[in-house]
Design a protein around this motif. Sequence first.
Motif, mmCIF file in Angstrom:
data_model
loop_
_atom_site.group_PDB
_atom_site.id
_atom_site.type_symbol
_atom_site.label_atom_id
_atom_site.label_comp_id
_atom_site.label_asym_id
_atom_site.label_seq_id
_atom_site.Cartn_x
_atom_site.Cartn_y
_atom_site.Cartn_z
ATOM 1 N N ALA A 15 -1.122 3.600 -4.761
ATOM 2 C CA ALA A 15 0.278 4.039 -4.820
ATOM 3 C C ALA A 15 1.080 3.244 -5.835
ATOM 4 N N GLY A 16 0.443 2.301 -6.523
ATOM 5 C CA GLY A 16 1.124 1.536 -7.553
ATOM 6 C C GLY A 16 1.664 0.200 -7.097
ATOM 7 N N GLY A 17 1.394 -0.192 -5.859
ATOM 8 C CA GLY A 17 1.921 -1.450 -5.352
ATOM 9 C C GLY A 17 0.969 -2.613 -5.566
ATOM 10 N N GLU A 18 1.483 -3.814 -5.352
ATOM 11 C CA GLU A 18 0.697 -5.048 -5.419
ATOM 12 C C GLU A 18 1.161 -5.975 -4.305
ATOM 13 N N LEU A 19 0.267 -6.856 -3.915
ATOM 14 C CA LEU A 19 0.629 -7.855 -2.910
ATOM 15 C C LEU A 19 0.263 -9.240 -3.419
ATOM 16 N N PRO B 119 -6.683 -6.382 20.848
ATOM 17 C CA PRO B 119 -7.651 -7.025 21.752
ATOM 18 C C PRO B 119 -8.143 -8.372 21.264
ATOM 19 N N GLY B 120 -7.933 -8.712 19.992
ATOM 20 C CA GLY B 120 -8.385 -9.993 19.453
ATOM 21 C C GLY B 120 -7.417 -10.510 18.413
ATOM 22 N N ASP B 121 -7.747 -11.659 17.825
ATOM 23 C CA ASP B 121 -6.895 -12.252 16.802
ATOM 24 C C ASP B 121 -7.005 -11.483 15.492
ATOM 25 N N VAL B 122 -5.959 -11.584 14.689
ATOM 26 C CA VAL B 122 -5.944 -10.976 13.362
ATOM 27 C C VAL B 122 -6.498 -11.985 12.368
ATOM 28 N N HIS B 123 -7.557 -11.607 11.657
ATOM 29 C CA HIS B 123 -8.183 -12.545 10.730
ATOM 30 C C HIS B 123 -8.567 -11.894 9.409
ATOM 31 N N ASP B 124 -8.140 -10.642 9.173
ATOM 32 C CA ASP B 124 -8.471 -9.993 7.903
ATOM 33 C C ASP B 124 -7.455 -8.895 7.620
ATOM 34 N N LEU B 125 -7.629 -8.227 6.463
ATOM 35 C CA LEU B 125 -6.696 -7.173 6.073
ATOM 36 C C LEU B 125 -6.719 -5.993 7.037
ATOM 37 N N ALA B 126 -7.895 -5.691 7.590
ATOM 38 C CA ALA B 126 -7.972 -4.578 8.547
ATOM 39 C C ALA B 126 -7.087 -4.858 9.759
ATOM 40 N N GLU C 36 0.814 -1.213 0.000
ATOM 41 C CA GLU C 36 0.000 0.000 0.000
ATOM 42 C C GLU C 36 0.846 1.261 0.000
ATOM 43 N N ARG C 37 2.156 1.106 0.142
ATOM 44 C CA ARG C 37 3.077 2.243 0.027
ATOM 45 C C ARG C 37 3.838 2.220 -1.306
ATOM 46 N N VAL D 16 -6.307 -4.943 -1.314
ATOM 47 C CA VAL D 16 -5.189 -4.070 -0.945
ATOM 48 C C VAL D 16 -5.297 -2.774 -1.731
ATOM 49 N N ASP D 17 -5.076 -1.648 -1.073
ATOM 50 C CA ASP D 17 -5.110 -0.335 -1.727
ATOM 51 C C ASP D 17 -3.906 -0.219 -2.664
ATOM 52 N N GLU D 18 -4.175 -0.211 -3.961
ATOM 53 C CA GLU D 18 -3.109 -0.162 -4.956
ATOM 54 C C GLU D 18 -2.965 1.220 -5.583
#
Length: 473
Positions: free
Chosen positions: A91-95, A448-455, A52-53, A87-89
């Motif tokens: 800025a020209g990036g990809e994931l 506070p919780g597990d990571v399960h998404d892009l947010a 995203e950068r 993913v916010d692209e």
Amino acid sequence: MTSDTTTLDASAPRLEVDTLIDDPHTRIVVCCGSGGVGKTTTAAALGVRAAERGRKVVVLTIDPARRLAQSMGISELDNVPRQVKGVDESAGGELHAMMLDMKRTFDEIVEGHADADRARAILENPFYQSLSAGFAGTQEYMAMEKLGQLRANDEWDLIIVDTPPSRSALDFLDAPKRLGSFLDGKFIRVLMAPAKVGGRAGMKFLNVGMSMMTGTLSKLMGGQLLRDVQTFVAAMDTMFGGFRTRADATYRLLQAPGTAFLVVAAPERDALREAAYFVERLAAEQMPLAGLVLNRVHGSGAAQLSAERALAAAEALTDRMAEDTHADTHPDTEADPGTDDAGAAPDAAPAPAADSAPPPGRAENNLEATGIVDLDDGKAGSRTASSPSPAAAAEHVTPTSASAAQLAAGLLRLHAERMQVLARERRTRDRFTTLHPEVPVTEVAALPGDVHDLAGLRAIGDRLALNPTATDD
């Protein structure tokens, strides 16, 4: 909203994550550390943030739990990079993300470095199938092979590697040399000798010079397994040098200036001890260390209230509740201010007889069996049968007050426990920074919780970059 700001001392150098991933010269980031410290999450969060950068990123994970695929919204990861949606692209990036298939990677090596007939013989060999599926160190070696393939393609601006969940983080560095040494070792050379001699001379050599050895090996390994190993060695003969060459090339790649190692650890004694060993090993191997990611660090929005003061306040509340309870259950232990020493009110008028007439001016129905009843001309403040007595009102209010005090005391004790955890984490971290004051560190506040998404991955990225907006609700 309570802020979980970092607690690093001002003297400790800070790891500037954005500076690292924005640098176009940084082509490989290796996340390493002991198991269970959040390497996979850290690698994925770095990948999202870098993409995203503006970087074109691929994340290579070796985590069999497949958490990376779930958090990135991909149904399944395999040995082929797959683009991550959402993913916010701008800025020209990809994931892209992929998961190491250890056996498939080994098969690709064989297929790429042997002719069709020899490759088929190797792939169908039982010993090779066992070796490619579970030989100690194979997973780490294949991770490095895949890293070399990705880097050789030159398709990605940034490759982020999530190292295998090994017993020791040092296995990752040892694996290429260990597997190369095995394939070039004395045992393999001995087994390969008959094939090198060839024909009847080879069989004569095997029968005369190795009869005792092969007899012993047959007993230990079994005759069929020994034959499988010898067949495998003969087929792999031309490839052994390639394994050693690629292992050396991978090691040089890890030492190159464009590579950056991030040691990931939790603020716990064992994890930081492992991190310290790894830092020392990287220095000994002249590999570029970017810094330490201290993951899942706890914070408090009321850090000015120490554990000692919180416990003292909780004890005071508990003592006060005990005193109030004692006073409520023993009301006759305190003398009424309106009584004399004997306990009777001075000049108390005798109680009227039950059949005596009411005083002049008071109606008959002002007295009833249930109590004193006000008539229309009664005073507003008089006690009535329909209103609770002071004792009843006290019984109604006291439990509420006691419950509030109990809740407050419980919260104070919980806060004291949190502050004790914070103090223990700081002491553990300070021991590491004292031993390695040159290592930049960033602290990642626990979610506070597990990571399960892009947010969730973005939130971790904010914490990695020391973003001041990273707070917990």
